[in-house]
Design a protein around this motif. Structure first.
Motif, PDB file in Angstrom:
ATOM      1  N   LYS A 254       0.826  -1.201   0.000  1.00 32.45           N
ATOM      2  CA  LYS A 254       0.000   0.000   0.000  1.00 32.45           C
ATOM      3  C   LYS A 254       0.867   1.260   0.000  1.00 32.45           C
ATOM      4  CE  LYS A 254      -4.038  -2.024   2.299  1.00 32.45           C
ATOM      5  NZ  LYS A 254      -4.894  -1.990   3.521  1.00 32.45           N
ATOM      6  N   GLY A 257       2.348   1.756  -3.383  1.00 38.64           N
ATOM      7  CA  GLY A 257       1.327   2.227  -4.300  1.00 38.64           C
ATOM      8  C   GLY A 257       1.010   3.693  -4.103  1.00 38.64           C
ATOM      9  N   ALA A 258       0.920   4.102  -2.828  1.00 32.82           N
ATOM     10  CA  ALA A 258       0.633   5.508  -2.531  1.00 32.82           C
ATOM     11  C   ALA A 258       1.771   6.403  -3.016  1.00 32.82           C
ATOM     12  CB  ALA A 258       0.415   5.696  -1.035  1.00 32.82           C
ATOM     13  N   ARG A 259       3.002   5.991  -2.798  1.00 30.76           N
ATOM     14  CA  ARG A 259       4.146   6.779  -3.257  1.00 30.76           C
ATOM     15  C   ARG A 259       4.173   6.873  -4.780  1.00 30.76           C
ATOM     16  NH1 ARG A 259       6.933   4.083   0.977  1.00 30.76           N
ATOM     17  NH2 ARG A 259       7.769   2.561  -0.496  1.00 30.76           N
ATOM     18  N   SER A 260       3.841   5.755  -5.442  1.00 33.68           N
ATOM     19  CA  SER A 260       3.832   5.762  -6.896  1.00 33.68           C
ATOM     20  C   SER A 260       2.767   6.713  -7.422  1.00 33.68           C
ATOM     21  CB  SER A 260       3.588   4.340  -7.419  1.00 33.68           C
ATOM     22  OG  SER A 260       4.624   3.474  -7.022  1.00 33.68           O
ATOM     23  N   ASN A 261       1.579   6.680  -6.815  1.00 38.41           N
ATOM     24  CA  ASN A 261       0.503   7.575  -7.250  1.00 38.41           C
ATOM     25  C   ASN A 261       0.883   9.043  -7.018  1.00 38.41           C
ATOM     26  OD1 ASN A 261      -1.037   5.381  -7.996  1.00 38.41           O
ATOM     27  ND2 ASN A 261      -2.156   5.283  -6.054  1.00 38.41           N
ATOM     28  N   ALA A 262       1.458   9.323  -5.847  1.00 39.93           N
ATOM     29  CA  ALA A 262       1.847  10.694  -5.544  1.00 39.93           C
ATOM     30  C   ALA A 262       2.916  11.186  -6.517  1.00 39.93           C
ATOM     31  CB  ALA A 262       2.360  10.795  -4.107  1.00 39.93           C
ATOM     32  N   ALA A 264       3.421  10.071  -9.572  1.00 38.60           N
ATOM     33  CA  ALA A 264       2.812  10.256 -10.893  1.00 38.60           C
ATOM     34  C   ALA A 264       2.039  11.570 -10.958  1.00 38.60           C
ATOM     35  CB  ALA A 264       1.899   9.074 -11.199  1.00 38.60           C
ATOM     36  N   GLU A 265       1.289  11.869  -9.887  1.00 37.71           N
ATOM     37  CA  GLU A 265       0.539  13.120  -9.861  1.00 37.71           C
ATOM     38  C   GLU A 265       1.479  14.325  -9.858  1.00 37.71           C
ATOM     39  OE1 GLU A 265      -2.047  12.975  -6.539  1.00 37.71           O
ATOM     40  OE2 GLU A 265      -3.336  11.414  -7.372  1.00 37.71           O
TER      41      GLU A 265
END
Length: 410
Positions: A254, A257-262, A264-265
């Motif tokens: 998790k 995943g959160a770091r990857s999403n952040a 990417a954003e």
């Protein structure tokens, strides 16, 4: 032929077993299995003058009345049993010197050679407190092998073998398996606590851990006549089935995943802001456009837009946009025409990292005279691929040709 084929003193072949045995044994030798550590000769009707064959790597114990009376070392040719070289025969049985006399005694063969590659493993994961996870208990599975040698045959017989007819390497593993598991748990737990490392790092230190455990085993097993000659961990891994380990893995997934999403954003926002900068605006203004456009389509848009213009939400977008917003708020059914495009000479300028304009040539001249626009000020207008210094724009070079000096101080 039976299990044993021994010669009697009168030369007749002896082939008796168990309760059928009759006559006297005059040849005594080892007939155990390779995994035997201790093996008892099955017959006790022995005669003086018999030969006791002891191979290299063996020794033989004589037992009478339940206790060890003597010990004989290797002699492949055979020890001749007599009252001359076996003192206990005369003392215990009062046998005459010379001749052949029967007596009852047990002979136990002990294998003194190294027994290596004895496998061990924890049938279930052993719990180790991980100091890097607030001492959460994590299950660890361990496998390896060790080697032993018998250094005290009497102690082995007294404390481990007892009345057993044999004592094998499997008996060693069975007797000491739980002890080894306990020692592993204690050693691994102390190791991670002293070094403040994760349980997952144990596999990287198995050589050092093996030496620590070997020292413990050497002292602990010596009282039983056993010396450990080697101890090697070949596997030391966190159990994939351990619920705490599975929970940690899920949390890590998790977090990743959160770091990857952040990330990417952030990259998307950075790219969008760069595109807007090239177009001569900035990200904050573009977001303000979105807010106003959304508000214009909602109920009560007139009041919102009026208030927005009063608070300067347009960020210098000009009277044209304010006029259009007022027309929308007044309920006009016909869309207002778009504002006229700026004159070709209308430039945006960047002053103290704040975007201003667009300004026409007259305003820019005033900016030059006031010192707000210099040759090194970055400017941009429609048609320019990117911001550039004012001195590099042909249309603006004339503005700097006759700039008066600053007024005198009176």
């Amino acid at each position: 032929m039976g299990f044993f084929n021994k010669r009697r003193t009168d030369g007749i072949t002896y082939d008796g077993q168990g309760e059928e045995r009759t006559g006297l044994i005059d040849v005594i030798q080892y007939n155990g299995l390779p995994e035997d550590i201790l093996w008892k000769f099955p017959y006790d009707n022995i005669t003086t003058g018999a030969r006791l064959i002891v191979q290299e790597g063996q020794e033989a114990l004589f037992l009478a009345n339940g206790s060890v009376q003597d010990m004989l070392g290797p002699n492949p040719e055979g020890h001749v049993l007599s009252t001359n070289n076996i003192p206990f025969l005369q003392k215990l049985y009062n046998l005459p010197y010379g001749g052949r006399s029967p007596f009852k005694a047990q002979v136990v063969f002990v294998n003194l050679t190294d027994k290596r590659n004895l496998k061990f493993g924890t049938p279930e994961a052993i719990g180790i407190d991980d100091p890097t996870l607030d001492d959460m208990t994590i299950g660890v599975k361990v496998r390896g092998q060790y080697g032993i040698r018998i250094v005290n045959s009497t102690a082995l017989l007294k404390y481990l073998a007892g009345a057993k007819k044999d004592f094998t390497t499997e008996d060693v593993k069975s007797l000491f398996g739980d002890w080894i598991s306990g020692s592993l748990q204690e050693t691994l737990g102390s190791y991670v606590q002293e070094r403040q490392i994760s349980v997952t790092k144990l596999k990287n230190n198995i050589t050092e851990i093996s030496q620590i455990i070997l020292k413990k085993l050497e002292g602990e097993f010596e009282q039983y006549g056993i010396s450990f000659k080697a101890f090697t961990l070949s596997y030391c891994e966190v159990s994939k089935e351990d619920p705490n380990f599975q929970y940690i893995q899920e949390q890590q997934r998790k977090a990743v995943g959160a770091r990857s999403n952040a990330l990417a954003e952030a990259r998307l926002a950075q790219g969008h802001a760069e595109a807007l900068r090239i177009q001569g605006t900035n990200y904050q203004q573009e977001r303000q456009f979105d807010v106003m456009e959304t508000a214009a389509g909602n109920e009560g848009a007139g009041q919102f837009m009026g208030a927005g213009m009063g608070l300067g939400m347009g960020f210098g977008m000009g009277n044209a946009f304010g006029t259009q917003a007022n027309q929308m708020a007044s309920g006009m059914t016909q869309a207002a025409p778009p504002p006229p495009p700026p004159a070709p000479a209308a430039y945006h300028i960047l002053v103290n990292n704040v975007q201003e304009g667009p300004y026409g040539i007259d305003i820019l001249r005033q900016k030059v005279q006031a010192g707000a626009l210099t040759r090194d000020t970055y400017v941009w207008k429609n048609g320019m691929p990117q911001w550039d210094k004012a001195q590099n724009c042909p249309e603006l070079q004339s503005l700097f040709a006759a700039v008066p000096p600053p007024p005198p101080v009176i």
